[in-house]
Design an enzyme around this catalytic site. Structure first.
Site, PDB file in Angstrom:
ATOM      1  N   HIS A 130      -6.884  -5.811   2.327  1.00  0.00           N
ATOM      2  CA  HIS A 130      -5.732  -5.250   3.024  1.00  0.00           C
ATOM      3  C   HIS A 130      -5.219  -6.310   4.004  1.00  0.00           C
ATOM      4  O   HIS A 130      -6.012  -6.866   4.773  1.00  0.00           O
ATOM      5  CB  HIS A 130      -6.132  -4.037   3.865  1.00  0.00           C
ATOM      6  CG  HIS A 130      -6.739  -2.893   3.106  1.00  0.00           C
ATOM      7  ND1 HIS A 130      -6.074  -1.707   2.895  1.00  0.00           N
ATOM      8  CD2 HIS A 130      -7.966  -2.721   2.544  1.00  0.00           C
ATOM      9  CE1 HIS A 130      -6.863  -0.862   2.236  1.00  0.00           C
ATOM     10  NE2 HIS A 130      -8.019  -1.458   2.010  1.00  0.00           N
ATOM     11  N   ASP A 141       0.850  -1.192   0.000  1.00  0.00           N
ATOM     12  CA  ASP A 141       0.000   0.000   0.000  1.00  0.00           C
ATOM     13  C   ASP A 141       0.889   1.247   0.000  1.00  0.00           C
ATOM     14  O   ASP A 141       1.888   1.326   0.716  1.00  0.00           O
ATOM     15  CB  ASP A 141      -0.919  -0.010   1.228  1.00  0.00           C
ATOM     16  CG  ASP A 141      -2.064   0.973   1.089  1.00  0.00           C
ATOM     17  OD1 ASP A 141      -3.223   0.532   0.981  1.00  0.00           O
ATOM     18  OD2 ASP A 141      -1.810   2.206   1.083  1.00  0.00           O
ATOM     19  N   HIS A 193     -10.133  -5.485  -3.339  1.00  0.00           N
ATOM     20  CA  HIS A 193      -8.825  -5.653  -2.707  1.00  0.00           C
ATOM     21  C   HIS A 193      -9.001  -5.987  -1.236  1.00  0.00           C
ATOM     22  O   HIS A 193      -9.907  -5.494  -0.580  1.00  0.00           O
ATOM     23  CB  HIS A 193      -7.966  -4.388  -2.863  1.00  0.00           C
ATOM     24  CG  HIS A 193      -8.630  -3.125  -2.430  1.00  0.00           C
ATOM     25  ND1 HIS A 193      -9.559  -2.466  -3.209  1.00  0.00           N
ATOM     26  CD2 HIS A 193      -8.507  -2.392  -1.297  1.00  0.00           C
ATOM     27  CE1 HIS A 193      -9.969  -1.376  -2.581  1.00  0.00           C
ATOM     28  NE2 HIS A 193      -9.353  -1.316  -1.415  1.00  0.00           N
TER      29      HIS A 193
END
Ligand code: AMP
Length: 121
Positions: free
Chosen positions: A109, A37, A107
């Protein structure tokens, strides 16, 4: 709810998959790409995305099939093992406006590397 019909090919993760913008690769196979990220919220902050076009978790479960869904989750676990997150981690996916989703390509995380504490809005 996220629009599941009109996948936006201009979203930033679509551009990353097309190599139009750089990313820091953590893992890649035929179906999945994982990268760091750009604004990490923890010492380990990895994003895992399918290469297929899904807007969100909601879209993925609605339009995908059991084999692909199982494979995707097993790959997330593979990445977690690869990164040796033995002290634990947090897995998050934000869905839609109220879920705080910014990028309309599914997505997950993976957060780790420190004591993460409570989830606060
Ligand atoms: P979400 O709010 O769940 O949609 O998460 C989107 C995430 O993408 C945020 O944590 C951003 O920091 C991250 N992000 C946005 N642009 C990039 C980029 N170019 N490379 C890596 N991560 C990005």
């Amino acid at each position: 709810m996220i629009d599941i019909i009109n996948y936006d090919d201009g979203n930033i993760f679509a551009k990353i998959l097309r190599n139009e913008i750089p990313s820091e690769k953590v893992y890649e196979d035929n179906n999945v790409y994982a990268f760091k990220d750009i604004r990490p919220q923890a010492p380990v902050h990895i994003l895992v995305i399918p290469k297929q076009k899904f807007c969100s978790f909601d879209d993925f479960v609605t339009r995908s099939n059991d084999k692909i869904i199982a494979s995707f989750f097993k790959t997330i676990k593979k990445i977690i093992d690869q990164e040796n997150l033995i002290d634990g981690y947090r897995l998050i996916t934000n869905i839609g406006k109220r879920g705080g989703q910014e990028v309309p390509h599914l997505h997950f995380h993976i957060l780790s590397g420190k004591l993460l504490g409570k989830i606060v809005p």
